[in-house]
Design a protein around this motif. Structure first.
Motif, PDB file in Angstrom:
ATOM      1  N   GLU A  62       0.789  -1.231   0.000  1.00 14.08           N
ATOM      2  CA  GLU A  62       0.000   0.000   0.000  1.00 14.08           C
ATOM      3  C   GLU A  62       0.822   1.283   0.000  1.00 14.08           C
ATOM      4  OE1 GLU A  62       0.313  -2.167   2.427  1.00 14.08           O
ATOM      5  OE2 GLU A  62       1.014  -1.067   4.164  1.00 14.08           O
ATOM      6  N   SER A  63       2.108   1.215   0.350  1.00 17.10           N
ATOM      7  CA  SER A  63       2.844   2.472   0.562  1.00 17.10           C
ATOM      8  C   SER A  63       4.323   2.323   0.221  1.00 17.10           C
ATOM      9  CB  SER A  63       2.730   2.869   2.040  1.00 17.10           C
ATOM     10  OG  SER A  63       3.411   1.909   2.830  1.00 17.10           O
ATOM     11  N   TRP A  65       6.681   2.950   2.288  1.00 19.56           N
ATOM     12  CA  TRP A  65       7.260   2.290   3.454  1.00 19.56           C
ATOM     13  C   TRP A  65       7.196   0.767   3.282  1.00 19.56           C
ATOM     14  CZ3 TRP A  65       6.453  -1.382   7.076  1.00 19.56           C
ATOM     15  CH2 TRP A  65       7.196  -1.326   8.260  1.00 19.56           C
ATOM     16  N   ARG A  66       6.026   0.317   2.838  1.00 18.68           N
ATOM     17  CA  ARG A  66       5.806  -1.131   2.708  1.00 18.68           C
ATOM     18  C   ARG A  66       6.746  -1.727   1.665  1.00 18.68           C
ATOM     19  NH1 ARG A  66       4.375  -3.817   6.421  1.00 18.68           N
ATOM     20  NH2 ARG A  66       2.751  -2.295   6.866  1.00 18.68           N
ATOM     21  N   ASP A 140       6.994  -5.328  12.716  1.00 17.85           N
ATOM     22  CA  ASP A 140       6.317  -4.074  12.396  1.00 17.85           C
ATOM     23  C   ASP A 140       5.074  -3.887  13.277  1.00 17.85           C
ATOM     24  OD1 ASP A 140       5.035  -1.864  11.203  1.00 17.85           O
ATOM     25  OD2 ASP A 140       4.369  -2.996   9.465  1.00 17.85           O
ATOM     26  N   ARG A 141       3.899  -4.285  12.799  1.00 21.82           N
ATOM     27  CA  ARG A 141       2.682  -4.122  13.619  1.00 21.82           C
ATOM     28  C   ARG A 141       2.599  -5.243  14.655  1.00 21.82           C
ATOM     29  NH1 ARG A 141      -1.422  -2.620   8.580  1.00 21.82           N
ATOM     30  NH2 ARG A 141      -0.097  -0.964   7.745  1.00 21.82           N
ATOM     31  N   PHE A 159       5.034   3.304  17.875  1.00 21.94           N
ATOM     32  CA  PHE A 159       4.091   4.186  17.171  1.00 21.94           C
ATOM     33  C   PHE A 159       3.515   5.263  18.088  1.00 21.94           C
ATOM     34  CE2 PHE A 159       3.688   0.012  14.910  1.00 21.94           C
ATOM     35  CZ  PHE A 159       4.390   0.385  13.784  1.00 21.94           C
ATOM     36  N   ALA A 197       0.053   0.793  13.758  1.00 22.07           N
ATOM     37  CA  ALA A 197       0.579   2.102  13.341  1.00 22.07           C
ATOM     38  C   ALA A 197      -0.503   3.173  13.477  1.00 22.07           C
ATOM     39  CB  ALA A 197       1.103   2.022  11.911  1.00 22.07           C
ATOM     40  N   ARG A 201      -0.181   6.023  16.571  1.00 24.27           N
ATOM     41  CA  ARG A 201      -0.004   7.412  16.123  1.00 24.27           C
ATOM     42  C   ARG A 201      -1.199   8.273  16.527  1.00 24.27           C
ATOM     43  NH1 ARG A 201       2.539   5.370  10.323  1.00 24.27           N
ATOM     44  NH2 ARG A 201       4.534   4.758  11.230  1.00 24.27           N
ATOM     45  N   PHE A 225      -3.829   4.305   4.525  1.00 23.23           N
ATOM     46  CA  PHE A 225      -2.391   4.349   4.218  1.00 23.23           C
ATOM     47  C   PHE A 225      -2.102   4.494   2.730  1.00 23.23           C
ATOM     48  CE2 PHE A 225      -1.530   1.923   8.381  1.00 23.23           C
ATOM     49  CZ  PHE A 225      -0.938   3.002   9.001  1.00 23.23           C
ATOM     50  N   GLU A 250      -1.166   9.998   8.737  1.00 19.95           N
ATOM     51  CA  GLU A 250      -0.492   8.905   9.447  1.00 19.95           C
ATOM     52  C   GLU A 250       0.443   8.074   8.568  1.00 19.95           C
ATOM     53  OE1 GLU A 250      -3.310   8.549  13.398  1.00 19.95           O
ATOM     54  OE2 GLU A 250      -3.556   6.995  11.865  1.00 19.95           O
ATOM     55  N   ASN A 251       0.662   8.483   7.329  1.00 19.91           N
ATOM     56  CA  ASN A 251       1.839   8.016   6.570  1.00 19.91           C
ATOM     57  C   ASN A 251       2.133   8.965   5.413  1.00 19.91           C
ATOM     58  OD1 ASN A 251       0.211   7.249   4.403  1.00 19.91           O
ATOM     59  ND2 ASN A 251       1.112   5.224   4.188  1.00 19.91           N
ATOM     60  N   ASP A 281       6.603   8.230   8.583  1.00 24.03           N
ATOM     61  CA  ASP A 281       7.431   7.295   7.796  1.00 24.03           C
ATOM     62  C   ASP A 281       8.771   7.947   7.448  1.00 24.03           C
ATOM     63  OD1 ASP A 281       5.507   5.317   7.851  1.00 24.03           O
ATOM     64  OD2 ASP A 281       5.014   5.414   5.714  1.00 24.03           O
ATOM     65  N   CYS A 301       9.842   6.299  10.626  1.00 23.15           N
ATOM     66  CA  CYS A 301       9.451   4.937  10.975  1.00 23.15           C
ATOM     67  C   CYS A 301      10.351   4.052  10.128  1.00 23.15           C
ATOM     68  CB  CYS A 301       7.974   4.707  10.613  1.00 23.15           C
ATOM     69  SG  CYS A 301       7.403   3.067  11.055  1.00 23.15           S
TER      70      CYS A 301
HETATM   71  O1  GYE Z   1       3.605   3.669   8.312  1.00 24.92           O
HETATM   72  C1  GYE Z   1       2.584   2.762   6.382  1.00 24.92           C
HETATM   73  C2  GYE Z   1       2.364   1.358   5.992  1.00 24.92           C
HETATM   74  O2  GYE Z   1       2.850  -0.519   9.609  1.00 24.92           O
HETATM   75  C3  GYE Z   1       4.495   1.116  10.030  1.00 24.92           C
HETATM   76  O3  GYE Z   1       2.166   0.669   7.214  1.00 24.92           O
HETATM   77  C4  GYE Z   1       3.651   0.450   9.040  1.00 24.92           C
HETATM   78  C5  GYE Z   1       2.769   1.391   8.243  1.00 24.92           C
HETATM   79  C6  GYE Z   1       3.480   2.534   7.545  1.00 24.92           C
HETATM   80  O4  GYE Z   1       1.436   1.156   5.055  1.00 24.92           O
HETATM   81  O5  GYE Z   1       3.144   3.540   5.373  1.00 24.92           O
END
Ligand code: GYE
Length: 348
Positions: A62-63, A65-66, A140-141, A159, A197, A201, A225, A250-251, A281, A301
């Protein structure tokens, strides 16, 4: 390490494998899903009997970061490092994660690494992994389970601290701008609801919010996200509220979406703009957005968790104890810093 044979499905399959290896060369293990392995399509036997077989159950893609997090695991859990990685992308669905864990159990992997999308709903499947004698490392989570012996340990970010740090940064920033006495209108684009996360946050920032009577949280809504959802929700907020002073994203990807929405609405944001944009992030794309004056601050992060999880596995292999909870070190960045120089050393 015990001999590991992932799948052997009769003569027909062996012939298929032989034919496919002749025509296409080595098959990338990381590209096969657990289900494909089980169905016997492209199924493999682990050639290196010494290899540590690891099933990694990833959240999705999704991101930014991922993607950096996935790359960290793929680059760490390599054949050269003595591993055989089975990678599962759950596409942000917990049911896919549960299915993947069950497949890992059937495949008799040596370790399961789980990055849980949400915190709850894990007791049953982790019990199954425990009964099968497979250690589960959460990365991570986090998971909330009644019996914490269902997983070996967790490694990831604080977080709550990230959220508090963002709130404290805002208080200082407003003070520097001579605005500490003003009414401040805030909106939040939250991460996937019930993910660690998001929970941390939201709660961390919320703690600082509650210390400031003049800060007003107009609305919080999830943007999951993603950039697209972040943009959509920010468009809605801009339509509803005239005087937004701050958007907490939050990201990073939701922050990029928020910036798009703000600019499309003819408003300004970032260093010299109207709306203060706070992000989490601090990937290199967020550094660029700060350099471009679009976002004000990014709270780090660290996605580079692969080597830390590998280190845990190596210690377990040697029969050593590992700490149950391991936090990674993090900081923050804003436009007062030499971001250009820092960006040069940013690897994600
Ligand atoms: O911040 C976000 C990602 O779990 C820390 O998951 C992660 C979060 C991160 O999709 O960008």
């Amino acid at each position: 390490m015990m001999r590991k044979l992932i799948v052997v499905v009769g003569l027909l399959f062996c012939v298929m494998l032989w034919v496919s290896s002749c025509s296409t060369g080595r098959v990338e293990v990381g590209e096969l899903s657990g289900e494909e392995l089980l169905r016997g399509q492209d199924a493999l036997a682990v050639e290196d009997e010494e290899a540590i077989v690891v099933g990694f159950c990833q959240v999705g893609s999704e991101s930014d970061w991922r993607l950096a997090n996935t790359a960290s695991f793929r680059n760490t859990f390599t054949e050269e490092n003595g591993y055989y990685l089975i990678f599962e992308d759950a596409q942000n669905k917990q049911e896919n994660q549960i299915k993947a864990i069950r497949n890992f159990i059937l495949q008799e992997v040596d370790y399961i690494i789980l990055d849980p999308i949400v915190e709850t709903g894990w007791d049953g499947v982790l019990e199954e992994a425990k009964e099968a004698g497979i250690p589960v490392i959460v990365s991570d989570r986090q998971v909330q389970v009644a019996d914490t012996s269902l997983y070996t340990c967790w490694v990831g970010s604080d977080f709550l601290e990230e959220g508090r740090r963002a709130g404290e940064w805002l208080a200082n920033y407003l003070e520097e701008q001579g605005r500490s006495g003003e009414e401040i209108q805030i909106v939040t684009l939250q991460g996937t609801l019930d993910s660690s996360a998001q929970l941390g946050r939201t709660e961390g920032f919320g703690q600082v919010l509650s210390e400031h009577d003049n800060w007003n949280m107009l609305e919080r809504q999830t943007g999951d996200f993603t950039q697209a959802k972040g943009q959509e929700v920010m468009e809605e907020f801009l339509g509803k509220y005239e005087d937004i002073d701050v958007v907490v994203c939050e990201n990073d990807n939701m922050a990029f979406g928020a910036v798009e929405a703000i600019q499309a609405a003819g408003r300004t944001c970032g260093q010299d703009g109207d709306i203060i944009v706070i992000s989490f992030d601090a990937t290199s794309a967020a550094f660029q957005a700060m350099l471009d004056g679009e976002i004000n601050a990014a709270f780090e992060c660290n996605p580079l968790l692969g080597p830390l999880v590998s280190d845990i596995i190596q210690r377990l292999e040697r029969g050593e104890e590992v700490e149950k909870v391991q936090y990674v070190e993090e900081t923050y960045f804003d436009t007062t810093m030499d971001l250009e120089e820092m960006l040069k050393n940013r690897t994600y």
